[in-house]
Motif scaffolding. Structure first.
Motif, PDB file in Angstrom:
ATOM      1  N   UNK A 211     -13.347 -10.432  34.782  1.00  0.00           N
ATOM      2  CA  UNK A 211     -13.305 -10.579  33.077  1.00  0.00           C
ATOM      3  C   UNK A 211     -14.161  -9.777  32.695  1.00  0.00           C
ATOM      4  N   UNK A 212     -15.266  -8.590  32.817  1.00  0.00           N
ATOM      5  CA  UNK A 212     -15.985  -7.180  32.126  1.00  0.00           C
ATOM      6  C   UNK A 212     -14.434  -6.758  31.507  1.00  0.00           C
ATOM      7  N   UNK A 213     -14.231  -6.548  32.288  1.00  0.00           N
ATOM      8  CA  UNK A 213     -12.838  -5.493  31.457  1.00  0.00           C
ATOM      9  C   UNK A 213     -11.847  -6.119  30.141  1.00  0.00           C
ATOM     10  N   UNK A 285     -22.690  -9.723  29.267  1.00  0.00           N
ATOM     11  CA  UNK A 285     -23.352  -9.473  30.690  1.00  0.00           C
ATOM     12  C   UNK A 285     -22.815  -9.722  31.276  1.00  0.00           C
ATOM     13  N   UNK A 286     -22.960  -9.032  32.893  1.00  0.00           N
ATOM     14  CA  UNK A 286     -22.353 -10.373  33.962  1.00  0.00           C
ATOM     15  C   UNK A 286     -24.151 -10.091  34.827  1.00  0.00           C
ATOM     16  N   UNK A 287     -24.708 -11.122  34.485  1.00  0.00           N
ATOM     17  CA  UNK A 287     -26.092 -11.634  35.583  1.00  0.00           C
ATOM     18  C   UNK A 287     -25.669 -12.620  36.744  1.00  0.00           C
ATOM     19  N   UNK A 288     -26.997 -12.263  36.848  1.00  0.00           N
ATOM     20  CA  UNK A 288     -27.029 -13.616  38.182  1.00  0.00           C
ATOM     21  C   UNK A 288     -27.817 -14.537  37.783  1.00  0.00           C
ATOM     22  N   UNK A 414     -20.205 -18.089  24.982  1.00  0.00           N
ATOM     23  CA  UNK A 414     -19.566 -18.656  25.667  1.00  0.00           C
ATOM     24  C   UNK A 414     -19.341 -17.942  27.457  1.00  0.00           C
ATOM     25  N   UNK A 415     -19.131 -18.898  28.146  1.00  0.00           N
ATOM     26  CA  UNK A 415     -18.604 -18.124  30.040  1.00  0.00           C
ATOM     27  C   UNK A 415     -17.591 -17.431  29.375  1.00  0.00           C
ATOM     28  N   UNK A 416     -17.844 -15.950  29.936  1.00  0.00           N
ATOM     29  CA  UNK A 416     -16.383 -15.483  30.560  1.00  0.00           C
ATOM     30  C   UNK A 416     -15.823 -15.757  31.707  1.00  0.00           C
ATOM     31  N   UNK A 417     -16.516 -15.987  32.791  1.00  0.00           N
ATOM     32  CA  UNK A 417     -16.796 -16.190  34.228  1.00  0.00           C
ATOM     33  C   UNK A 417     -17.609 -16.676  34.646  1.00  0.00           C
TER      34      UNK A 417
END
Length: 457
Positions: A211-213, A285-288, A414-417
RNA sequence: GGAGAGGUGGCUGAGUGGCUUAAAGCGACGGUUUGCUAAACCGUUGUACGGGCUAAUACCUGUACCGGGGGUUCGAAUCCCCCCCUCUCCGCCA
């Protein structure tokens, strides 16, 4: 970072009160369609009174300022006015008498100002409380409905898999494969907690990396953000007031654990004025994410669908205050999420969320639901919202246009994943008759080439 | 956690109770001059909420704003109290 000014919360601004005054019927309809309670007539009456008070108080303050500066002259023998008065033959005693008279008038005005200020305070408080309940007006495209049953399917991509054997659900699969351990998760942290182990943990990180990539490849800047933030940011993004029960709040510090990186990403430029040519700002961003799931007791208790912590890649766009532009980016962020689901070859559908299900602050909202065999239905995996200037007003997030005017940005997200929820369809749809799970092609590069998850010997 | 120093306009930085509508400089914008650029010179300069007049976010006008809140005073950037934030040093720690 510029200094924070007027850093109190909640900020009183929601919609522009002028907009509300001039578009009362549109707002009234929004209240009805979203099924909210908001006493608009009371708000307009309070607004009216608020302005009356301000007028009277401002007038008196003006007079008071005038008196003060005059008294200053009477009291200061070195002032030009005083010396001229003496030169004209006024005695110091006469000057003092006049000065005392002015001072007396000033005192009585001050009394009245004090009364007005008390009323001003009370009125402002009621005004703010009422403003907090005014909803954003939904777009004309938004279906009108009471609850989730009023949501409208926009499109469907991919076909749900038909099994030629009895499929297992993700808990059975994950437990047997030793990649999901709910019991020990509950032992550690209570209900709605879990452990991902071995290939399960790898799979989790793989979807986040994919998802980040994907999102970086589409021009979003990756950002690592705080996930324990000042409560002010929760108000600013619209989660507070109202959502306090859903969040883990650290009372001592007046900070909250975010339920999504949307909060940090959207608020990061709060209290700033961006240059128009910086826009759109595209962040990921990826986060908890932490959610108390209060009020959901007994709902989706099985498996890892509704849990207290998970990781999510979130995308946020800050753009100019332009409806067409905001719509364009809304389509873009939905397409970004769809690209990830398509790379994972998961069947999904896009739902237009109706007025009754969309939330107070939103102009337009779409959910993406992915097919989950164990539910025999599509389950929500993504949520794409656009807010107009609702969040930007509360965050004081603005930009200066080429015309030198400062305006509030529009915000979208929006969510990416979100994982492990997305692991539900992955495990269940990629399962094999022997209980193993095939790794989706798009994830193999992130799992050292692993093609298949099998029970450990 | 302990000690100290600070928070003034887009930036730098004066200002310890009243002719301060916050000096000055920088920057930015507009103009003049100029073959172009540069320089020089002249002018302008923030935010919020009201009011007036409106096609107007144009113009005129009021009030508030010197980190936030409260207090003293006829009058506070200036004095007093509480809080927040930043920086420096020390301690502790991943």
């Amino acid at each position: 970072m510029p200094g924070r000014k007027n850093a109190y919360y909640p900020r009183p601004i929601m919609l522009d009160i002028k907009y509300i005054r001039e578009n009362t019927e549109a707002v009234r309809k929004a209240i009805r369609d979203k099924g909210l309670s908001c006493d608009l007539d009371r708000l307009l009456a309070v607004d009216d009174r608020r302005r009356q008070i301000q007028q009277e108080a401002d007038g008196l303050r003006g007079r008071s300022n005038e008196l003060s500066s005059q008294v200053g002259l009477y009291k200061n023998p070195k002032s030009k006015w005083y010396q001229e008065a003496i030169a004209k033959g006024m005695s110091p005693e006469a000057i003092k008498a006049e000065g005392d008279a002015l001072q007396a008038e000033s005192a009585s005005i001050k009394q009245r100002i004090k009364e007005l200020e008390d009323e001003e305070r009370a009125t402002a408080e009621e005004f703010r409380a009422l403003m907090l309940t005014v909803p954003q007006v939904p777009s004309a495209k938004t279906p009108i409905g009471r609850d989730a049953s009023g949501n409208v399917e926009v499109r469907r991509v991919g076909e749900p898999r038909k099994f030629d054997f009895e499929p297992k659900d993700h808990v059975q699969l994950g437990t047997a494969l030793g990649i999901l351990d709910i019991e020990r998760g509950v032992k550690l942290a209570g209900t709605r907690n879990y452990l991902l182990r071995g290939a399960g943990s790898l799979l989790h990180h793989a979807v986040l990396r994919l998802a980040m990539d994907t999102i970086i490849g589409r021009g979003f800047e990756p950002v690592t953000v705080p996930i324990l933030v000042r409560d002010e940011m929760m108000y600013g993004t619209g989660y507070y007031p109202g959502g306090e029960e859903q969040a883990y709040r650290c009372e001592r510090d007046e900070k909250s654990l975010v339920g999504t990186a949307e909060v940090s990403l959207t608020a990061m430029y709060g209290d700033e004025i961006l240059d128009e040519d910086m826009l759109p700002v595209k962040l990921a961003a990826v986060s908890t994410c932490f959610r108390r799931e209060a009020g959901a007791a007994g709902k989706d208790t099985y498996g890892i669908y509704r849990i207290h912590y998970f990781d999510k890649v979130e995308q946020v766009v800050l753009c100019r205050a332009d409806e067409a532009e905001s719509e364009k980016y809304h389509h873009e962020i939905i397409a970004n999420a769809e690209a990830v689901l398509q790379a994972l070859e998961l069947p999904y559908r896009v739902m237009a969320v109706c007025t009754g299900d969309m939330g107070q602050g939103k102009v337009e909202m779409y959910d993406i639901e992915t097919w989950m065999p164990s539910r025999g239905d599509y389950g929500e995996t993504h949520s794409a919202s656009r807010f107009g200037e609702f969040q930007a007003r509360r965050l004081n997030l603005r930009y200066k246009g080429a015309d030198k005017k400062t305006r509030f940005c529009h915000t979208l997200n929006n969510t990416v994943i979100a994982s492990p929820r997305i692991l539900i369809p992955i495990l269940e749809l990629y399962q094999n008759v022997d209980g193993s799970v095939t790794v989706p092609k798009a994830l193999r590069a992130y799992m050292s080439g692993m093609e298949r998850i099998e029970a450990r010997g």
